[in-house]
Design an enzyme around this catalytic site. Structure first.
Site, mmCIF file in Angstrom:
data_model
loop_
_atom_site.group_PDB
_atom_site.id
_atom_site.type_symbol
_atom_site.label_atom_id
_atom_site.label_comp_id
_atom_site.label_asym_id
_atom_site.label_seq_id
_atom_site.Cartn_x
_atom_site.Cartn_y
_atom_site.Cartn_z
ATOM 1 N N GLY A 1 10.960 14.520 -2.975
ATOM 2 C CA GLY A 1 9.808 14.777 -3.813
ATOM 3 C C GLY A 1 9.706 13.875 -5.010
ATOM 4 O O GLY A 1 10.157 12.731 -5.001
ATOM 5 N N SER B 1 0.808 -1.221 0.000
ATOM 6 C CA SER B 1 0.000 0.000 0.000
ATOM 7 C C SER B 1 0.842 1.273 0.000
ATOM 8 O O SER B 1 0.466 2.268 0.599
ATOM 9 C CB SER B 1 -0.967 -0.020 1.183
ATOM 10 O OG SER B 1 -0.238 -0.051 2.397
ATOM 11 N N GLY B 2 1.982 1.243 -0.690
ATOM 12 C CA GLY B 2 2.684 2.480 -0.977
ATOM 13 C C GLY B 2 2.091 3.084 -2.251
ATOM 14 O O GLY B 2 1.023 2.656 -2.730
ATOM 15 N N ARG C 1 19.913 5.150 -9.204
ATOM 16 C CA ARG C 1 18.704 5.928 -9.484
ATOM 17 C C ARG C 1 18.935 7.421 -9.320
ATOM 18 O O ARG C 1 19.561 7.868 -8.361
ATOM 19 C CB ARG C 1 17.583 5.478 -8.543
ATOM 20 C CG ARG C 1 16.304 6.262 -8.686
ATOM 21 C CD ARG C 1 15.229 5.720 -7.749
ATOM 22 N NE ARG C 1 15.625 5.810 -6.371
ATOM 23 C CZ ARG C 1 15.457 6.889 -5.612
ATOM 24 N NH1 ARG C 1 14.902 7.983 -6.113
ATOM 25 N NH2 ARG C 1 15.836 6.887 -4.358
ATOM 26 N N ARG D 1 24.577 10.526 -6.515
ATOM 27 C CA ARG D 1 24.413 10.019 -5.146
ATOM 28 C C ARG D 1 25.453 8.967 -4.768
ATOM 29 O O ARG D 1 25.948 8.951 -3.639
ATOM 30 C CB ARG D 1 23.003 9.418 -5.063
ATOM 31 C CG ARG D 1 22.552 9.122 -3.698
ATOM 32 C CD ARG D 1 21.099 8.740 -3.717
ATOM 33 N NE ARG D 1 20.242 9.905 -3.692
ATOM 34 C CZ ARG D 1 18.916 9.842 -3.610
ATOM 35 N NH1 ARG D 1 18.313 8.686 -3.574
ATOM 36 N NH2 ARG D 1 18.186 10.931 -3.577
ATOM 37 N N HIS E 1 21.932 6.137 0.496
ATOM 38 C CA HIS E 1 21.742 7.593 0.531
ATOM 39 C C HIS E 1 22.925 8.189 1.281
ATOM 40 O O HIS E 1 23.309 7.674 2.335
ATOM 41 C CB HIS E 1 20.428 7.946 1.228
ATOM 42 C CG HIS E 1 19.980 9.344 0.946
ATOM 43 N ND1 HIS E 1 20.594 10.441 1.515
ATOM 44 C CD2 HIS E 1 19.015 9.841 0.137
ATOM 45 C CE1 HIS E 1 19.998 11.547 1.064
ATOM 46 N NE2 HIS E 1 19.043 11.206 0.221
ATOM 47 N N GLU F 1 9.263 -0.078 -6.165
ATOM 48 C CA GLU F 1 10.635 -0.507 -5.847
ATOM 49 C C GLU F 1 10.831 -2.015 -5.948
ATOM 50 O O GLU F 1 11.943 -2.488 -6.172
ATOM 51 C CB GLU F 1 11.006 -0.007 -4.438
ATOM 52 C CG GLU F 1 12.498 -0.123 -4.153
ATOM 53 C CD GLU F 1 12.904 0.491 -2.814
ATOM 54 O OE1 GLU F 1 12.100 1.247 -2.230
ATOM 55 O OE2 GLU F 1 14.024 0.211 -2.366
ATOM 56 N N GLU G 1 17.925 18.638 -6.957
ATOM 57 C CA GLU G 1 18.626 17.554 -6.265
ATOM 58 C C GLU G 1 19.789 17.091 -7.130
ATOM 59 O O GLU G 1 19.893 17.438 -8.308
ATOM 60 C CB GLU G 1 17.660 16.411 -5.931
ATOM 61 C CG GLU G 1 16.690 16.819 -4.830
ATOM 62 C CD GLU G 1 15.730 15.729 -4.415
ATOM 63 O OE1 GLU G 1 16.012 14.546 -4.655
ATOM 64 O OE2 GLU G 1 14.679 16.070 -3.845
ATOM 65 N N ALA H 1 9.236 9.361 2.061
ATOM 66 C CA ALA H 1 9.958 10.084 1.001
ATOM 67 C C ALA H 1 9.925 11.575 1.307
ATOM 68 O O ALA H 1 8.888 12.121 1.658
ATOM 69 C CB ALA H 1 9.315 9.794 -0.349
ATOM 70 N N LEU I 1 9.302 7.772 -6.782
ATOM 71 C CA LEU I 1 7.840 7.941 -6.702
ATOM 72 C C LEU I 1 7.272 8.013 -8.115
ATOM 73 O O LEU I 1 6.203 7.476 -8.408
ATOM 74 C CB LEU I 1 7.498 9.212 -5.914
ATOM 75 C CG LEU I 1 7.888 9.225 -4.418
ATOM 76 C CD1 LEU I 1 7.643 10.596 -3.803
ATOM 77 C CD2 LEU I 1 7.130 8.161 -3.642
HETATM 78 C C1 SIN Z 1 15.888 12.644 -0.735
HETATM 79 O O1 SIN Z 1 14.995 13.405 -0.374
HETATM 80 O O2 SIN Z 1 17.078 12.914 -0.680
HETATM 81 C C2 SIN Z 1 15.507 11.322 -1.239
HETATM 82 C C3 SIN Z 1 14.933 11.455 -2.572
HETATM 83 C C4 SIN Z 1 15.070 10.160 -3.290
HETATM 84 O O3 SIN Z 1 15.499 9.169 -2.741
HETATM 85 O O4 SIN Z 1 14.766 10.156 -4.478
#
Ligand code: SIN
Length: 541
Positions: free
Chosen positions: A46, A9-10, A375, A279, A235, A364, A110, A43, A381
């Site tokens: 965004g 249920s995401g 990614r 990242r 992350h 995912e 980002e 999350a 999302l």
């Molecule tokens: C973040 O807000 O840094 C995570 C965003 C993501 O994982 O896409």
């Protein structure tokens, strides 16, 4: 009209449930915890989409391909970026209130994005806003159906997927463990897995504890092709306190910088984009810096952004800092990498179809090829929304196999003989020990020696008998299966690429710039009715 079982249920599961109901299918939605518990909810940054006049689909495609380090499927990336804006508009229609100012919807920047294109809601509570709006939409559909005596959609929370049912190579339902502790079988024309990732494999993760990879593990046992499981994204910046809450990349997008424990910026010397490098590069650089300073976390200095911006744009992180006794408006905060997102998973085509007729995967849990080896921020999302929508559109022609999955492209060298995941050792696996092992051997930095030793250790462990296992034991068994698969795949990929970094193969090898597919031998799954289901009751789907 098909009987559709949606698991999870995401964002992916909720969109699939709404779309399938609207398309006239009869939907059963099951989820392991409460309806609103999911990874989506956490999350922050965004959802990325080329919606603004200074942006373009082509630019979004290019950024996604670049971040993916040569392993993206260009067709999947094109679908993602082309259909993304329409799916974001759908979210707005479902009630997601993205942040706005006087000029319209606001957007953030980002890492590795060439444009500001990340929509957010509630500042850094984007996932929470999306989950809340979609849960209300699904609940409203279910209540309306119920009020009219219909069963177009029924919801079973606190209900866990035990295993898929496979009949002559086709998925025909699932065995579930309900809140009453009883096992149930659900027959379905189509099962849509939307069970998310497996951050709980690792000692440090930004994911909630429910992220135990149940869908990938069940699909693997059922004989579905999986792909790219060696690529787990770390992350760069989780707050280095118990629970490792996420500190969004958007904070660096607004100008925060990374400092060593002695207060020096180290990223400008490593990459021209410094703190906004891809990242994987930032995560590895932080891990290396931590090693050089005796394991202490690095510091994220956001003091230059000012208290007002920090509190209005990042209320969730501000609260997490406060709960840890930190005031990030006046002092740099300790951060460290943590497991965040799995690029690998159940291999699907551009319509969410897996290699098994009757089985779909979205979000995912799926490996669509849109993320490659790494990614791009805030594409997750988006991917869930785009491919959940497509999977429902594909329901009516779900029996065919995509050419991607013919035997020639299935790589049987990675756990393909089933020995890794099907091994059964002598000692019962302990989840915390497993998480430590994965963190050390298959984390940000990997080596052939460490992975080989980890594979031997994993082979010595066994999971509790699934036929009688509790939820916790089922989850740990899934993590053991997945740990074996990740370690085997990481050992087999003798290069470094994207999120997968091998100390003994530090460079990328052009000849390995291709995904790796694997599955269990057909004799183990062609007809798979889990042992436990003979004693279970059937529930309607
Ligand atoms: C973040 O807000 O840094 C995570 C965003 C993501 O994982 O896409």
């Amino acid at each position: 009209m098909a009987r559709v079982l949606v698991v999870g249920s995401g964002l992916g599961g909720l969109i699939a449930a709404v779309r399938a109901t609207d398309a006239g299918h009869r939907v059963t939605l099951v989820t392991k915890a409460a309806l609103s518990d999911s990874n989506t909810r956490y999350a922050q940054g965004g959802i990325a989409a080329a919606l603004f006049p200074d942006d373009s689909t082509d630019a979004h495609i290019l950024d996604t391909l670049r971040a993916g380090a040569g392993l993206c499927d260009p067709a999947a990336v094109t679908v993602l970026c082309e259909e993304g804006p329409a799916r974001v508009r759908d979210l707005i229609r479902f009630g997601v209130d993205f942040d706005r100012d006087e000029s319209g919807i606001t957007r953030g920047l980002e890492a590795a994005h060439s444009r500001s294109r990340v929509l957010h809601a509630g500042g850094d509570a984007t996932g929470f806003a999306i989950e809340t709006a979609l849960v209300a939409t699904v609940q409203e559909r279910a209540d309306r159906a119920h009020a009219h005596g219909g069963d177009q959609i029924t919801i079973h929370d606190h209900t866990m997927l035990v295993d898929l049912v496979v009949d002559d190579g086709r998925v025909t339902g699932a065995t579930l463990l309900g809140p009453d502790g009883a096992r149930h079988t659900v027959a379905a024309d189509a099962v849509i897995l939307a069970t998310g990732g497996a951050g709980a494999l690792y000692k440090h993760t930004t994911n909630p504890a429910i992220a135990t990879g149940d869908g990938v593990a069940a699909a693997w046992r059922a004989g579905a092709t999986i792909a790219d499981v060696e690529f787990y994204q770390f992350h760069p910046t989780a707050l280095a306190v118990p629970g490792t809450p996420l500190v969004s990349e958007a904070v660096r997008g607004e100008g925060a910088v990374l400092l060593s424990s002695t207060g020096e910026r180290f990223m400008p010397a490593i990459h021209p984009d410094a703190e906004l490098a891809p990242r994987d590069i930032v995560a590895r650089s932080i891990a290396a810096q931590m090693k050089a300073q005796g394991g202490a976390p690095v510091l994220l200095d956001a003091t230059g952004l000012g208290r007002e911006l920090l509190e209005s744009r990042f209320p969730t992180i501000t609260a997490a800092c406060r709960a840890a006794g930190l005031d990030w408006a006046i002092e740099p905060i300790p951060v460290a990498p943590a497991a965040h997102y799995w690029m690998g998973g159940v291999a699907t085509d551009g319509w969410g179809r897996t290699s098994l007729p009757g089985l779909f995967a979205v979000g995912e849990v799926a490996r669509t090829g849109a993320h490659g080896a790494n990614r791009l921020a805030s594409n997750s999302l988006l991917e869930a929304a785009v491919f959940a929508d497509r999977a429902v559109r594909a329901l009516d022609h779900s029996t065919g196999r995509h050419p991607l999955f013919n035997a020639d492209t299935t790589d049987s060298t990675v756990a393909g003989d089933g020995t890794h995941s099907d091994a059964a050792g002598d000692s019962l696996v302990d989840r915390a020990t497993l998480q430590n092992l994965l963190w050390e051997a298959a984390g940000v930095h990997r080596s052939g020696t460490g992975l080989t030793a980890a594979a031997a250790t994993l082979a010595d462990w066994q999971a509790a008998d699934r036929a009688n296992a509790t939820v916790n034991e089922l989850e740990t068994g899934n993590l053991l299966d997945l740990g074996r698969l990740i370690v085997a795949a990481a050992l087999a990929r003798e290069e470094s690429r994207g999120a997968h970094h091998r100390a003994d193969f530090p460079g990328s090898r052009p000849e390995l710039a291709r995904p790796r597919f694997s599955r269990r031998p057909e004799s183990l799954w062609r007809t798979l009715v889990p042992a436990s289901s003979s004693a279970s009751e059937a529930i309607a789907c």
